[in-house]
Structure formats: C-alpha cells, structure tokens
Design a protein around this motif. Structure first.
Motif, short mmCIF file in Angstrom:
data_model
loop_
_atom_site.label_atom_id
_atom_site.label_comp_id
_atom_site.label_asym_id
_atom_site.label_seq_id
_atom_site.Cartn_x
_atom_site.Cartn_y
_atom_site.Cartn_z
N VAL A 105 0.84 -1.20 0.00
CA VAL A 105 0.00 0.00 0.00
C VAL A 105 0.87 1.25 0.00
CG1 VAL A 105 -1.64 1.30 1.37
CG2 VAL A 105 -1.96 -1.12 1.08
N ASN A 106 1.96 1.21 0.77
CA ASN A 106 2.88 2.33 0.81
C ASN A 106 3.45 2.62 -0.57
OD1 ASN A 106 4.58 4.27 1.70
ND2 ASN A 106 5.98 2.91 2.77
N ARG A 107 3.87 1.58 -1.27
CA ARG A 107 4.45 1.79 -2.60
C ARG A 107 3.40 2.29 -3.59
NH1 ARG A 107 8.47 -3.50 -3.14
NH2 ARG A 107 9.63 -3.04 -1.25
N LEU A 108 2.18 1.80 -3.43
CA LEU A 108 1.10 2.27 -4.31
C LEU A 108 0.86 3.75 -4.13
CD1 LEU A 108 -1.83 -0.28 -4.30
CD2 LEU A 108 -0.77 0.77 -6.24
N ILE A 109 0.74 4.18 -2.86
CA ILE A 109 0.46 5.60 -2.60
C ILE A 109 1.60 6.46 -3.14
CG2 ILE A 109 -0.03 7.28 -0.82
CD1 ILE A 109 -2.14 5.45 -0.66
N LYS A 150 13.03 3.51 -2.08
CA LYS A 150 11.97 2.94 -1.27
C LYS A 150 11.91 1.43 -1.44
CE LYS A 150 8.21 5.46 -1.13
NZ LYS A 150 7.78 5.85 0.21
N ILE A 151 12.16 0.99 -2.66
CA ILE A 151 12.17 -0.46 -2.87
C ILE A 151 13.33 -1.07 -2.10
CG2 ILE A 151 12.37 -2.28 -4.55
CD1 ILE A 151 11.32 -0.60 -6.61
N GLY A 152 14.47 -0.39 -2.16
CA GLY A 152 15.63 -0.90 -1.43
C GLY A 152 16.07 -2.23 -1.98
N ALA A 153 16.26 -3.17 -1.10
CA ALA A 153 16.74 -4.47 -1.52
C ALA A 153 15.59 -5.43 -1.75
CB ALA A 153 17.66 -5.05 -0.46
N SER A 185 18.77 -3.21 -13.07
CA SER A 185 18.26 -4.45 -12.53
C SER A 185 16.86 -4.67 -13.10
CB SER A 185 18.22 -4.36 -11.01
OG SER A 185 17.23 -5.21 -10.51
N LEU A 186 16.67 -5.80 -13.77
CA LEU A 186 15.41 -6.03 -14.48
C LEU A 186 14.23 -6.08 -13.52
CD1 LEU A 186 14.03 -6.58 -17.11
CD2 LEU A 186 14.55 -8.97 -16.87
N ILE A 187 14.43 -6.73 -12.38
CA ILE A 187 13.32 -6.86 -11.43
C ILE A 187 12.88 -5.49 -10.94
CG2 ILE A 187 12.61 -7.88 -9.27
CD1 ILE A 187 13.05 -9.91 -11.33
N ARG A 188 13.87 -4.60 -10.67
CA ARG A 188 13.51 -3.27 -10.20
C ARG A 188 12.78 -2.49 -11.28
NH1 ARG A 188 17.74 -4.56 -7.27
NH2 ARG A 188 17.66 -4.09 -5.05
N PHE A 189 13.20 -2.67 -12.52
CA PHE A 189 12.50 -1.97 -13.61
C PHE A 189 11.08 -2.46 -13.74
CE2 PHE A 189 15.92 0.41 -14.26
CZ PHE A 189 16.60 0.42 -15.46
N TRP A 190 10.90 -3.80 -13.70
CA TRP A 190 9.54 -4.32 -13.78
C TRP A 190 8.70 -3.78 -12.64
CZ3 TRP A 190 11.20 -9.91 -15.33
CH2 TRP A 190 10.97 -10.09 -16.68
N CYS A 191 9.28 -3.77 -11.44
CA CYS A 191 8.55 -3.28 -10.27
C CYS A 191 8.13 -1.83 -10.48
CB CYS A 191 9.46 -3.41 -9.04
SG CYS A 191 8.72 -2.88 -7.52
N MET A 192 9.05 -0.97 -10.92
CA MET A 192 8.74 0.45 -11.06
C MET A 192 7.71 0.69 -12.15
SD MET A 192 9.72 3.68 -12.60
CE MET A 192 11.07 3.20 -13.61
N TRP A 193 7.86 0.04 -13.30
CA TRP A 193 6.90 0.26 -14.36
C TRP A 193 5.52 -0.28 -13.97
CZ3 TRP A 193 11.60 1.15 -16.93
CH2 TRP A 193 11.55 2.10 -17.94
N TYR A 253 17.84 6.90 -10.69
CA TYR A 253 18.45 5.59 -10.52
C TYR A 253 19.71 5.48 -11.36
CZ TYR A 253 18.84 0.49 -10.45
OH TYR A 253 19.28 -0.80 -10.30
N ILE A 254 19.61 5.94 -12.60
CA ILE A 254 20.75 5.79 -13.50
C ILE A 254 21.83 6.82 -13.20
CG2 ILE A 254 21.39 5.75 -15.93
CD1 ILE A 254 19.65 3.53 -15.13
#
Lengths: 258, 122
Positions: free
Chosen positions: A79-83, A96-99, A175-183, A227-228
């Motif tokens: 919920v935090n990431r959504l907001i 915020k995603i961190g590790a 990092s592919l996982i972080r990109f997928w997460c952000m998009w 990030y970049i």
C-alpha cells in the motif's frame, strides 16, 4: 519432521472441515522465515532445496521457492508503494524499494487495469453513444478484453526489458526486477483514471487522461533519472520513457474510451 | 480505431474469455498464495475456488431469466458477496496475517470480473 511423515498425515479428523494444513505443522512453520519452501514443490529432503538454490542452474526455474523472494512483501508495504506512485515528484522510488523489489505489484496492477479498461471501456463507449444517438442498445464488445490484455501486459513486460538491455549495453547498472517493479507501479494511476473516464464529456476526458499520463510519465522519468544518474548520453532514454508512457495513456483514451 | 463493423459479439469469444478467466484464475490465485509464502495444497485450493463459484452460478442463472439491469446488479452483488464470504476463511488462513489482504484481493478481483461478465452479456 522428515518427508516420510508427509504421506501419513493424520486426516480422519479433517473429514468435512477445510483446514489449509494440519495444525501442528502450521504452528511450527509460521515461525520459520524460510517457511515458503514447505508450500508445494519438491518432495525431496530439505537440504536438496538449499543445494538447488546455490547451484544457480535451470533446476531452480520450476520450483516455487526460487520466486518467493520477489513476493516477500506485506500488505502495508504494498500500500505504501502504491500511494507513493501517485505522486510523481521526488524520484526516490528505487530507494523505497531498497533491496526488496516485488513483482506482486506488477502482476496485480496490470491485471486490475486490464479488467478496468475492458469493463469501463464498454460502459463509457455505451454512454457516449447514448448521448449522440438515443436509440443505441448496450452491447458488450469482447474485443476490448483482448486489446486490453495484449496492450497492458505487452507494454509492462516488454518496455522494462528493452530499457534493461539498452542500459546494460550502454554500460550503466540496471536491474530487471527493479525496472519491472517500477513500471508496474507506474500503471497504478490509470486505475482510478479509467473510472473517471466514464464521464461522457469529451473535453473532460482528454483533460483527465492528459493529467494522468503526465503524472505517470513524470514518475517513470524522474525515478529512472535518479536511478541511472543523469548524464547527457542517457537523456534520450529518459525522453523515450516519457514519450512511451504518454503514448500508452493516449492509446488507452483512443481505443477504450472513444 | 475500430472499423465500422467491429462491435462484435461472438458467443465463442465470450465463452473463451469466461473459461480462460476461471481456469487460469484458479491456478494463478493458488500460485499467488504460494509465492506469498503461504501454506496451501494446490488441488485443494483449486477445488475450493471452484466450489465457491457456485453462488455466482446461481446468480448468473437468475440473471439469464431477468431483463432489468438494476435487478441484475442487485442479484450479482448479493451472490458476489456470498462467494467472497465463502472463500474468505480458507484463503485468509493460508497466509501470514500481515499478507492476508494481498492474498484475498485477487480472489475478489476474479469474482468481480465474473460478476461483471454476468451483467454485461445478455
């Protein structure tokens, strides 16, 4: 508990009831951090699971435990990431995603968006046709589901992969996982937008979709930049990300809410 | 944009959508619980989600015989609440307390989409 007892679970007391697991096993397992291994996959001894993970070969692709690390989030974290994805300013999403990037957001936000576009797209098309022509009747266009699924799933899967490979090629870490997460989280703003686009006033619809598209694109661009690390070569990447997200917003408006 | 004859309504496509939604949905929901670190038995979950769909079946049958949209909405809302209430204890006990909502939301989403298909197709 060794695996032979897996086959002799006492179950006569379970007749007619629907527990998820036998009681003593569940109480013992909840305490353990790595309890996800027990869910459903290998029936071999537990040590084999740990060896598999350290070997890093193709055996890990088919067992659930190698993917649970990407779903290691609680409700309040999601919920935090959504907001935070609703406010485009401040490019700190990757901090915020961190590790702990999660794919839960990507999967369920895109699925919700597909459903919303198909459902509200049909409703909105009917409403606007009703305004111009009083005699139209409701008809459900199943092609909307198809178009929504292909468009949203395709965009959210392919675009991060493309950016990942491009940025890797240009030398910066990605990092592919972080990109997928952000998009994935960047698409969450389109969900209330789809609801608001039901309003059958054309000029208002355009304003709504442009505002939402800008917010979403700014979110993507600012986070990508922070990030970049902003350097002039990668400026084209940022502009491309912004334009792609705006193109998605325009596509949503034109195809589903004509 | 769509060409003139594109507002199509083919029964086979509707069936494909409904079937794919339910079949893939049950598998994906079970995988979702497992990925969140929950404890669930795969086929037990599949069969339970199938049985919990029964109230929505009843609702769809009633809606088939009705023509009034408001009545259909009421029927679908009632049966949707019933199906969700049936699936709630099973799903919520399978995961950690802090992830309960994460496991339950997709179940609700699937039943809502089935309910919407019930109202929308006539």
């Amino acid at each position: 508990m060794d695996e032979s007892s897996y086959w002799n679970l006492p179950s006569s007391h379970l007749l007619g009831s629907v527990p998820a697991v036998v009681n003593e096993e569940s109480e013992a397992s909840y305490g353990r951090r790595g309890g996800g291994v027990r869910g459903y996959q290998t029936l071999g001894p537990p040590s084999e699971g740990f060896e598999q993970q350290s070997q890093n070969n193709w055996k890990g692709v088919f067992s659930i435990s190698s993917y649970t690390q990407y779903f290691d989030v609680d409700t309040d974290v999601v919920v935090n990431r959504l907001i935070s994805s609703f406010y485009p300013a401040g490019g700190d999403f990757f901090n915020k995603i961190g590790a702990n990037p999660d794919l839960y957001g990507l999967i369920w936000i895109t699925t919700t968006l597909v459903f919303m576009l198909a459902a509200f797209g049909n409703c909105a098309t009917y409403l606007i046709q009703k305004r111009t022509d009083r005699t139209t009747t409701w008809s459900f266009d199943v092609g909307y589901v198809n178009a929504a699924a292909c468009g949203i799933y395709g965009y959210s899967l392919v675009v991060p992969v493309a950016f990942y490979f491009l940025l890797r090629y240009l030398g910066s870490n990605a990092s592919l996982i972080r990109f997928w997460c952000m998009w994935g989280y960047s698409l969450s703003i389109f969900i209330p937008t789809a609801f608001l686009l039901l309003i059958p006033v054309e000029i208002l619809r355009w304003i709504i979709i442009l505002v939402a598209g800008t917010a979403s694109s700014c979110f993507v661009t600012l986070n990508l930049t922070s990030y970049i690390g902003g350097s002039n070569d990668l400026r084209m990447m940022m502009i491309a990300a912004f334009l792609l997200q705006m193109a998605l917003a325009i596509f949503i408006k034109v195809w589903f809410f004509p | 944009m769509h060409d003139g004859a594109a507002l199509h309504f083919e029964e086979s496509e509707v069936f494909a959508v409904a079937f794919a939604l339910l079949a893939a949905g049950a598998v994906i929901l079970t995988l979702n619980v497992l990925l969140l670190g929950g404890h669930i038995i795969f086929f037990q979950s599949l069969s339970l989600l199938g049985y919990c769909l029964f109230p929505l079946d009843v609702g769809a049958l009633i809606c088939m015989m009705e023509n009034n949209v408001i009545l259909k909405m009421i029927v679908v809302c009632v049966t949707l609440a019933w199906s969700s209430w049936a699936a709630y204890p099973f799903m919520s006990s399978a995961v950690n307390l802090s992830r309960k909502a994460l496991a339950l939301y997709p179940v609700f989403l699937m039943y809502v989409s089935v309910g919407f298909l019930t109202i929308a197709i006539d």
